[in-house]
Design an enzyme around this catalytic site. Sequence first.
Site, mmCIF file in Angstrom:
data_model
loop_
_atom_site.group_PDB
_atom_site.id
_atom_site.type_symbol
_atom_site.label_atom_id
_atom_site.label_comp_id
_atom_site.label_asym_id
_atom_site.label_seq_id
_atom_site.Cartn_x
_atom_site.Cartn_y
_atom_site.Cartn_z
ATOM 1 N N ASP A 48 0.834 -1.200 0.000
ATOM 2 C CA ASP A 48 0.000 0.000 0.000
ATOM 3 C C ASP A 48 0.870 1.252 0.000
ATOM 4 O OD1 ASP A 48 0.821 -0.771 2.625
ATOM 5 O OD2 ASP A 48 -0.540 0.711 3.482
ATOM 6 N N GLU A 49 0.278 2.361 -0.434
ATOM 7 C CA GLU A 49 0.875 3.690 -0.346
ATOM 8 C C GLU A 49 2.338 3.701 -0.793
ATOM 9 O OE1 GLU A 49 -0.090 4.606 3.763
ATOM 10 O OE2 GLU A 49 -1.952 5.580 3.149
ATOM 11 N N VAL A 50 2.558 3.286 -2.027
ATOM 12 C CA VAL A 50 3.910 3.256 -2.597
ATOM 13 C C VAL A 50 4.193 4.641 -3.174
ATOM 14 C CG1 VAL A 50 5.482 2.024 -4.136
ATOM 15 C CG2 VAL A 50 3.542 0.818 -3.125
#
Length: 500
Positions: free
Chosen positions: A151-153
Site C-alpha cells: 500500500d501507499e507506494v
Amino acid sequence: MSFPPWSSGKKLVHLDLKGAPPRIAYLRKLIPLFARLGAHGLLLEYEDMFPYEGKLEVLRATSHSSYSRAEIQSIQDAARSSGLEVIPLVQTFGHLEFVLKHQQFWDLREVGSCLGTLNPNKPQSLQLVLEMVRQVLELHPDSRYLHIGADEVYLLGQGEESKQWLSVPGHDVHGLFLGHVTDVAKNIHATWPQLKLIMWDDMLRGVSHDVLKDSGLAGVVQLMLWDYSPFLDAENTGRLLQKYESAGLSRVWAASSFKGSTEVSTCVTCTQRHVDNHLQWLKVAAALHGGIELQGIAITGWQRYDHLSVLCELLPVGLPSLAACLQTLRHGSFGKEAQSSAMETLGITTTEVTLMASSPPGSTPTYPGFKLAGLVVELNTLLQSEELRFPANNMYVKGWFTPYHKQRRLANPLIVQQIQQQATLLLASVEQKVQALCVEMTQLFPEATAEEWVQQHVSTLLEPIRSLLQDTQATIQEMLPDHTRLPPAVQEARDRGQDH
C-alpha cells in the site's frame, strides 16, 4: 441503522507492532479476549519487532528488544489455544521505512528522500523482500495466508531508473507497480505453492479493468480493500469491488479500523467513529452480488501512521472500540444487544473509553490494561484543559508578568511569587499523574514506549509552564533582598520540580 450480521469469512484483529509493542505476557492475555469478542484470527504486522537474522539483523528494533524466536512461537501457541488463525504481514514495496532507513539499504530507495518506497528496478530489491518473507514464514510454518502489504507506494516512478523504464512507449506507473508485485507473488508461490497471498488494494484503484485483467494477479493474490472512514461511500466501494471481480479478482477482503485512523497523534479512541465505519462496511457487504467472494474483514488497529510518526492510541485505550466493532459485525448493528455483549465481555458500563471514569461505583472494568486506559484518559483530559493553558490565560501572568515586564525588570515580586506558587502546584499535579501512568505503562509495554509517549504527548505541553517557572525564579532572585528569598530547602525542592 441495521444490516444483516457479517457472515462472510473471517474477522481478523490487526496488531500493528511497529509502535508500542505489547510485552508478551500482556499479549498472551489479550489473545483469548480477542477470541471471546468474536475474532477468528490475527493479522500481525511485525516490522522491526521480528527477530530477523543474518544480514537482516539490522532491521530489529534498537530502542527496545524485538521479539525473540521463542516469543514469536509463544504468540502463535496462544492464538492456536484460542482457536485463532495467525496471518503475518510483510511489507514488500511501500512502507519500508524500517528497512530503507539503514545505510546499507539506501541504494534500494526509489527516491533518496523517500524512506518508504523500494526501487523495483534493482534485482537486490526483490532479493531483499523475498529474504524477509522467507525468514517470517520459517517461523510461521502453519500459516495458510501471507499479507504482502504493497500500500501507499509513494513517489513510485520518480527514481532515475524508473524514469528510464517509463520512457519506453507503453510503459506507465501502473505497469511498474504491477510488475513488482506480480514478481514478488509468483516467487513466493514458487516456494510455497499452497500459501494464499493478500495485498492492499489502494494502488490498484486507478488501474483500468483491462490492465488489471491482463496483469497476472488473478488467482495469485486476494485484494484487501481498506477504508477507515465513518463516511465510507458504500456505493463507490461496491463499484470498485465489481471492477476487481470482473478482472478476475473475485476473492477479496475488507479492512476497517478500531483505532489509529482518526488523527496522527490521537491519544483517546472515539468508539462511535469506528462503529460507524463498521456499519458502512456492513452496508457494503449487504449489497454484494454473488460473483464477489468476500473472504473476511481485518479490523485494523494502527499504532503509527508509519514507522517514523508519533504513537497513536495505545492498545488498552482502543479495546472498548474493538469490542464494539466486533459486536457490531456480529449483530449487524450497535443496538442494545451488541452494546451489552461488548460491555459484559470487558466488564465495563460504556464502550466510550472517555466515559469509563464516570462509571457507577463498584463497576470496575476487568479487561487487561483497563487501568492504563483510565490513566491515559484522565491525563489527556487534564492536558487538554484550560488549566494547562496557565501561562497564556492566567490573569496575573497576562497583567503583571508579560515579556515587557520581564525585559524591563518591572515585575511585582509579590505577584511573581503567587504565579510561581500556582504554576508549581499545577506542574506537580501533572507530574504525579505522569509517574503513575509510566508505572502502569511499563508493565504492559517496553520502557521506551513510556518514554516516547510522555515526550510526545506530555512534555511539549508542559514546556510553557516550566519556562514560566524558570522566569519567575530568575525574577525573584534578581528583585528580592536576600532575607526575603525562599529557604534553601524549599528552593531546592522547587528547582527539582522544574527539572522534571
